[in-house]
Design an enzyme around this catalytic site. Structure first.
Site, PDB file in Angstrom:
ATOM      1  CG  MET A  69      -2.065  -1.649   1.330  1.00  0.00           C
ATOM      2  SD  MET A  69      -2.967  -1.164   2.739  1.00  0.00           S
ATOM      3  CE  MET A  69      -1.533  -1.594   4.405  1.00  0.00           C
ATOM      4  N   GLY A  80       1.421   4.375   4.618  1.00  0.00           N
ATOM      5  CA  GLY A  80       2.213   3.292   3.592  1.00  0.00           C
ATOM      6  C   GLY A  80       3.031   2.548   4.175  1.00  0.00           C
ATOM      7  CB  SER A  81       1.425  -0.486   6.005  1.00  0.00           C
ATOM      8  OG  SER A  81       0.493   0.040   5.670  1.00  0.00           O
ATOM      9  NE  ARG A  82       4.912  -7.113   1.916  1.00  0.00           N
ATOM     10  CZ  ARG A  82       6.431  -8.030   2.007  1.00  0.00           C
ATOM     11  NH1 ARG A  82       7.661  -7.002   1.759  1.00  0.00           N
ATOM     12  NH2 ARG A  82       6.856  -9.509   2.473  1.00  0.00           N
ATOM     13  CB  ILE A 131       4.516  -5.622   6.454  1.00  0.00           C
ATOM     14  CG1 ILE A 131       4.341  -6.873   6.690  1.00  0.00           C
ATOM     15  CG2 ILE A 131       5.825  -5.034   7.059  1.00  0.00           C
ATOM     16  CD1 ILE A 131       5.062  -7.698   6.498  1.00  0.00           C
TER      17      ILE A 131
END
Length: 230
Positions: free
Chosen positions: A99, A187-189, A157
């Site tokens: 993301m 912002g991440s995953r 994450i």
């Protein structure tokens, strides 16, 4: 189509204080220098947009594993899941959805079931699109077990910009397919660990929509899907 529904997307409650802070700073900047006021207005609108929480049409079909996040499928690989998920030490297929700061960051449950495990792990904040982020970054791991006893792992994450992982559910809670369970700020995953012999139905580079994009189907084992960019 109603344009108001496109522009005025609902905002998640987690974003209210941030929008208020951005708006307050914008007013102060306006007293300092008018151009700064308009820059602040743009930043406030972006903050509102970041915390948007749109309604999603959840597929109603048994056995589906849905994307838990909006973004791009950045990695598909067979790896040993994090030990805290308690999914064993054999490699499982991991599907990663990255993301960026413009994606919706509300996370949704990939399957319906009971939350049997949740574990927070402190770590670094390297770029979440990198493979090593799953091991080194701050993360929050969840294991969800459906009514048939099938378990999958979901890991939130943190990324290069993200500094806060939020989870709304607790161990033993029941969560519905596509229901909201958390978010990550800025912002991440998310990683999804599929059960053994279940193959992904998405390809690297494909855009995923939380609660709508089908990652896999438990009832119809198929070879992994491949795609090319055109």
């Amino acid at each position: 189509m109603n344009m108001l529904k496109i522009v005025a997307v609902p905002m998640h409650r987690e974003g209210r204080k941030f929008v208020a802070i951005f708006a307050g700073i914008t007013i102060i900047l306006g007293f300092i220098w008018q151009p700064l006021f308009w820059i602040g207005c743009g930043a406030t609108v972006w903050c509102y947009y970041f915390f948007r929480d749109p309604v999603r049409m959840i597929p109603q079909q048994e056995g589906l594993i849905l994307s838990p996040a909006d973004g791009v499928v950045s990695l598909i690989s067979d790896v040993v899941p994090p030990v805290e998920l308690e999914l064993g030490d054999a490699p499982l297929t991991r599907v990663s959805v990255f993301m960026n700061v413009f994606n919706c960051h509300v996370n949704r449950a990939p399957i319906a079931g009971k939350l049997t495990q949740i574990a927070y792990h402190k770590g670094k904040f390297v770029n979440a699109s990198l493979d090593k982020a799953s091991e080194h970054n701050e993360r929050n791991g969840l294991t969800i077990e459906n009514a048939d006893g099938v378990r999958i792992g979901v890991v939130q994450i943190a990324g290069l910009v993200a500094r806060r992982i939020v989870c709304f559910i607790q161990p033993n809670d029941q969560v519905g397919l596509g229901h909201r369970f958390g978010l990550i700020r800025f912002g991440s995953r998310l990683d999804v660990y599929l059960p053994k012999d279940v193959h992904p139905m998405v390809s690297v580079g494909q855009t995923a929509v939380a609660g709508e994009t089908i990652l896999a189907d438990l009832t119809q084992p198929k070879p992994a899907r491949r795609g090319i960019a055109v």
